[in-house]
Design a protein around this motif. Structure first.
Motif, PDB file in Angstrom:
ATOM      1  N   THR A   1      27.029 -18.693 -22.473  1.00  0.00           N
ATOM      2  CA  THR A   1      26.780 -18.379 -21.069  1.00  0.00           C
ATOM      3  C   THR A   1      28.058 -17.960 -20.358  1.00  0.00           C
ATOM      4  O   THR A   1      28.048 -17.073 -19.506  1.00  0.00           O
ATOM      5  CB  THR A   1      26.160 -19.592 -20.353  1.00  0.00           C
ATOM      6  OG1 THR A   1      25.021 -20.048 -21.089  1.00  0.00           O
ATOM      7  CG2 THR A   1      25.714 -19.233 -18.944  1.00  0.00           C
ATOM      8  N   PHE A   2      29.183 -18.602 -20.735  1.00  0.00           N
ATOM      9  CA  PHE A   2      30.469 -18.294 -20.108  1.00  0.00           C
ATOM     10  C   PHE A   2      31.526 -18.054 -21.183  1.00  0.00           C
ATOM     11  O   PHE A   2      32.396 -18.898 -21.429  1.00  0.00           O
ATOM     12  CB  PHE A   2      30.885 -19.439 -19.180  1.00  0.00           C
ATOM     13  CG  PHE A   2      29.944 -19.634 -18.031  1.00  0.00           C
ATOM     14  CD1 PHE A   2      29.979 -18.793 -16.926  1.00  0.00           C
ATOM     15  CD2 PHE A   2      28.990 -20.643 -18.074  1.00  0.00           C
ATOM     16  CE1 PHE A   2      29.088 -18.962 -15.879  1.00  0.00           C
ATOM     17  CE2 PHE A   2      28.094 -20.816 -17.028  1.00  0.00           C
ATOM     18  CZ  PHE A   2      28.141 -19.975 -15.925  1.00  0.00           C
ATOM     19  N   PRO A   3      31.469 -16.902 -21.847  1.00  0.00           N
ATOM     20  CA  PRO A   3      32.387 -16.630 -22.968  1.00  0.00           C
ATOM     21  C   PRO A   3      33.848 -16.535 -22.551  1.00  0.00           C
ATOM     22  O   PRO A   3      34.738 -16.653 -23.386  1.00  0.00           O
ATOM     23  CB  PRO A   3      31.875 -15.291 -23.518  1.00  0.00           C
ATOM     24  CG  PRO A   3      31.124 -14.669 -22.383  1.00  0.00           C
ATOM     25  CD  PRO A   3      30.519 -15.792 -21.624  1.00  0.00           C
ATOM     26  N   LYS A   4      34.115 -16.313 -21.259  1.00  0.00           N
ATOM     27  CA  LYS A   4      35.498 -16.207 -20.793  1.00  0.00           C
ATOM     28  C   LYS A   4      36.133 -17.569 -20.534  1.00  0.00           C
ATOM     29  O   LYS A   4      37.312 -17.646 -20.197  1.00  0.00           O
ATOM     30  CB  LYS A   4      35.563 -15.335 -19.534  1.00  0.00           C
ATOM     31  CG  LYS A   4      35.152 -13.883 -19.776  1.00  0.00           C
ATOM     32  CD  LYS A   4      35.322 -13.033 -18.542  1.00  0.00           C
ATOM     33  CE  LYS A   4      34.862 -11.593 -18.786  1.00  0.00           C
ATOM     34  NZ  LYS A   4      35.655 -10.934 -19.829  1.00  0.00           N
ATOM     35  N   LEU A   5      35.362 -18.626 -20.691  1.00  0.00           N
ATOM     36  CA  LEU A   5      35.898 -19.971 -20.506  1.00  0.00           C
ATOM     37  C   LEU A   5      36.805 -20.324 -21.682  1.00  0.00           C
ATOM     38  O   LEU A   5      36.373 -20.316 -22.833  1.00  0.00           O
ATOM     39  CB  LEU A   5      34.742 -20.970 -20.404  1.00  0.00           C
ATOM     40  CG  LEU A   5      35.075 -22.390 -19.965  1.00  0.00           C
ATOM     41  CD1 LEU A   5      35.569 -22.412 -18.526  1.00  0.00           C
ATOM     42  CD2 LEU A   5      33.848 -23.282 -20.110  1.00  0.00           C
ATOM     43  N   LYS A   6      38.048 -20.633 -21.405  1.00  0.00           N
ATOM     44  CA  LYS A   6      39.024 -20.916 -22.463  1.00  0.00           C
ATOM     45  C   LYS A   6      39.428 -22.388 -22.391  1.00  0.00           C
ATOM     46  O   LYS A   6      40.266 -22.793 -21.588  1.00  0.00           O
ATOM     47  CB  LYS A   6      40.260 -20.014 -22.332  1.00  0.00           C
ATOM     48  CG  LYS A   6      39.956 -18.535 -22.289  1.00  0.00           C
ATOM     49  CD  LYS A   6      39.258 -18.062 -23.578  1.00  0.00           C
ATOM     50  CE  LYS A   6      38.994 -16.561 -23.537  1.00  0.00           C
ATOM     51  NZ  LYS A   6      38.217 -16.128 -24.736  1.00  0.00           N
ATOM     52  N   LEU A   7      38.808 -23.193 -23.241  1.00  0.00           N
ATOM     53  CA  LEU A   7      39.059 -24.633 -23.264  1.00  0.00           C
ATOM     54  C   LEU A   7      38.958 -25.145 -24.687  1.00  0.00           C
ATOM     55  O   LEU A   7      38.238 -24.581 -25.510  1.00  0.00           O
ATOM     56  CB  LEU A   7      38.026 -25.386 -22.420  1.00  0.00           C
ATOM     57  CG  LEU A   7      38.114 -25.330 -20.904  1.00  0.00           C
ATOM     58  CD1 LEU A   7      36.898 -25.989 -20.287  1.00  0.00           C
ATOM     59  CD2 LEU A   7      39.390 -25.996 -20.419  1.00  0.00           C
ATOM     60  N   THR A   8      39.667 -26.222 -24.981  1.00  0.00           N
ATOM     61  CA  THR A   8      39.476 -26.915 -26.253  1.00  0.00           C
ATOM     62  C   THR A   8      38.791 -28.245 -25.995  1.00  0.00           C
ATOM     63  O   THR A   8      38.775 -28.741 -24.849  1.00  0.00           O
ATOM     64  CB  THR A   8      40.822 -27.182 -26.961  1.00  0.00           C
ATOM     65  OG1 THR A   8      41.574 -28.125 -26.190  1.00  0.00           O
ATOM     66  CG2 THR A   8      41.600 -25.900 -27.145  1.00  0.00           C
ATOM     67  N   ALA A   9      38.242 -28.813 -27.040  1.00  0.00           N
ATOM     68  CA  ALA A   9      37.586 -30.101 -26.901  1.00  0.00           C
ATOM     69  C   ALA A   9      38.564 -31.168 -26.393  1.00  0.00           C
ATOM     70  O   ALA A   9      38.242 -31.968 -25.510  1.00  0.00           O
ATOM     71  CB  ALA A   9      36.995 -30.534 -28.240  1.00  0.00           C
ATOM     72  N   THR A  10      39.779 -31.158 -26.931  1.00  0.00           N
ATOM     73  CA  THR A  10      40.790 -32.133 -26.505  1.00  0.00           C
ATOM     74  C   THR A  10      41.112 -32.022 -25.030  1.00  0.00           C
ATOM     75  O   THR A  10      41.257 -33.038 -24.334  1.00  0.00           O
ATOM     76  CB  THR A  10      42.074 -31.964 -27.339  1.00  0.00           C
ATOM     77  OG1 THR A  10      41.787 -32.268 -28.716  1.00  0.00           O
ATOM     78  CG2 THR A  10      43.168 -32.894 -26.847  1.00  0.00           C
ATOM     79  N   GLU A  11      41.240 -30.810 -24.528  1.00  0.00           N
ATOM     80  CA  GLU A  11      41.547 -30.624 -23.104  1.00  0.00           C
ATOM     81  C   GLU A  11      40.489 -31.270 -22.218  1.00  0.00           C
ATOM     82  O   GLU A  11      40.801 -31.861 -21.179  1.00  0.00           O
ATOM     83  CB  GLU A  11      41.660 -29.133 -22.786  1.00  0.00           C
ATOM     84  CG  GLU A  11      42.919 -28.474 -23.304  1.00  0.00           C
ATOM     85  CD  GLU A  11      42.945 -26.985 -23.066  1.00  0.00           C
ATOM     86  OE1 GLU A  11      44.007 -26.489 -22.603  1.00  0.00           O
ATOM     87  OE2 GLU A  11      41.937 -26.309 -23.313  1.00  0.00           O
ATOM     88  N   ILE A  12      39.241 -31.159 -22.633  1.00  0.00           N
ATOM     89  CA  ILE A  12      38.150 -31.747 -21.856  1.00  0.00           C
ATOM     90  C   ILE A  12      38.147 -33.261 -21.996  1.00  0.00           C
ATOM     91  O   ILE A  12      38.078 -33.987 -20.994  1.00  0.00           O
ATOM     92  CB  ILE A  12      36.806 -31.154 -22.304  1.00  0.00           C
ATOM     93  CG1 ILE A  12      36.722 -29.675 -21.938  1.00  0.00           C
ATOM     94  CG2 ILE A  12      35.638 -31.932 -21.670  1.00  0.00           C
ATOM     95  CD1 ILE A  12      35.511 -28.967 -22.492  1.00  0.00           C
ATOM     96  N   LEU A  13      38.232 -33.743 -23.209  1.00  0.00           N
ATOM     97  CA  LEU A  13      38.111 -35.186 -23.475  1.00  0.00           C
ATOM     98  C   LEU A  13      39.301 -35.981 -22.948  1.00  0.00           C
ATOM     99  O   LEU A  13      39.186 -37.182 -22.713  1.00  0.00           O
ATOM    100  CB  LEU A  13      37.929 -35.423 -24.971  1.00  0.00           C
ATOM    101  CG  LEU A  13      36.614 -34.886 -25.540  1.00  0.00           C
ATOM    102  CD1 LEU A  13      36.665 -34.855 -27.073  1.00  0.00           C
ATOM    103  CD2 LEU A  13      35.434 -35.739 -25.073  1.00  0.00           C
TER     104      LEU A  13
END
Length: 235
Positions: free
Chosen positions: A221-233
């Motif tokens: 849905t948002f392919p321009k979103l640049k994140l890793t799992a670690t950054e979120i967690l």
């Protein structure tokens, strides 16, 4: 429709049987039908389901119990949602801020909400931790109505809380309801297992991909979103 309301007076809670009614100006108000006595403290601390009587969706929209508690509606039953932990809250804020940032950067017509419900059935309504809503759909709702979207969200996010019931709710119950609702993308952010599961709707069924560590999150849905799992967690 009568229901039980609790009122706190000098550190003690008391139960009343009340009902909603509309005054001549159409405003929802309450009147007391019966005093039911004091609330047992041990019962109050463990109470999750507020009433045994099933509510309609319309009754849920106008439900008021005089507290700041939040409730989901599951097959007509009110389910109290406990306050989020600090980690839970930080993760929600971080993800919501990221969605808002790409919306500003790429001029996307979306609303990112952390306090909006979504109707998932005839007598069911959930409160996703994050709801991403098409801007045109958001503007189609009256501003004075209860903030529950009856259309399809673009994306829903749930952050998993500790506890068997909470884990089952996010991984199984909500996944089933969001799939049936037709929500195209559902994130399950799990700080307990240190993973993020993204469910993507395809031909009416969710397929899942699990992200951990430095895996780059892949959002159709948002392919321009640049994140890793670690950054979120580790937000």
């Amino acid at each position: 429709m009568a229901f039980v309301r609790t009122k706190k007076v000098k550190d003690n809670e008391y139960r009343y049987l009340v009902e909603n009614y509309r005054d001549p100006k159409g405003k929802v108000r309450q009147r007391v039908l019966e005093y039911l006595g004091p609330v047992d403290k041990s019962e109050s601390e463990n109470l999750m389901v507020t009433t045994d009587r099933k509510l309609s969706f319309e009754e849920y929209l106008s439900y008021v119990d005089g507290t700041n508690k939040h409730y989901e509606l599951v097959d007509g039953k009110l389910i109290e949602m406990p306050p989020a932990s600090f980690l839970h809250s930080d993760i929600i804020d971080f993800i919501a801020d990221c969605f808002k940032a790409i919306a500003r950067q790429y001029n996307l017509d979306i609303k990112v909400k952390t306090d909006v419900g979504v109707r998932t059935g005839v007598t069911s309504s959930r409160l996703p931790d994050i709801s991403v809503i098409d801007g045109a759909i958001w503007r189609s709702y009256r501003r004075d109505k209860s903030a529950v979207i009856e259309d399809v969200l673009m994306l829903a996010v749930e952050v998993v809380s500790p506890g068997e019931e909470q884990i089952e709710r996010d991984y199984t119950d909500k996944a089933r309801e969001y799939q049936q609702k037709g929500i195209p993308e559902y994130w399950i952010v799990d700080p307990i297992e240190q993973k993020i599961t993204i469910l993507v709707l395809s031909q009416g069924q969710y397929s899942k991909t699990v992200f951990t560590g430095r895996d780059a999150i892949a959002s159709p849905t948002f392919p321009k979103l640049k994140l890793t799992a670690t950054e979120i967690l580790e937000a």
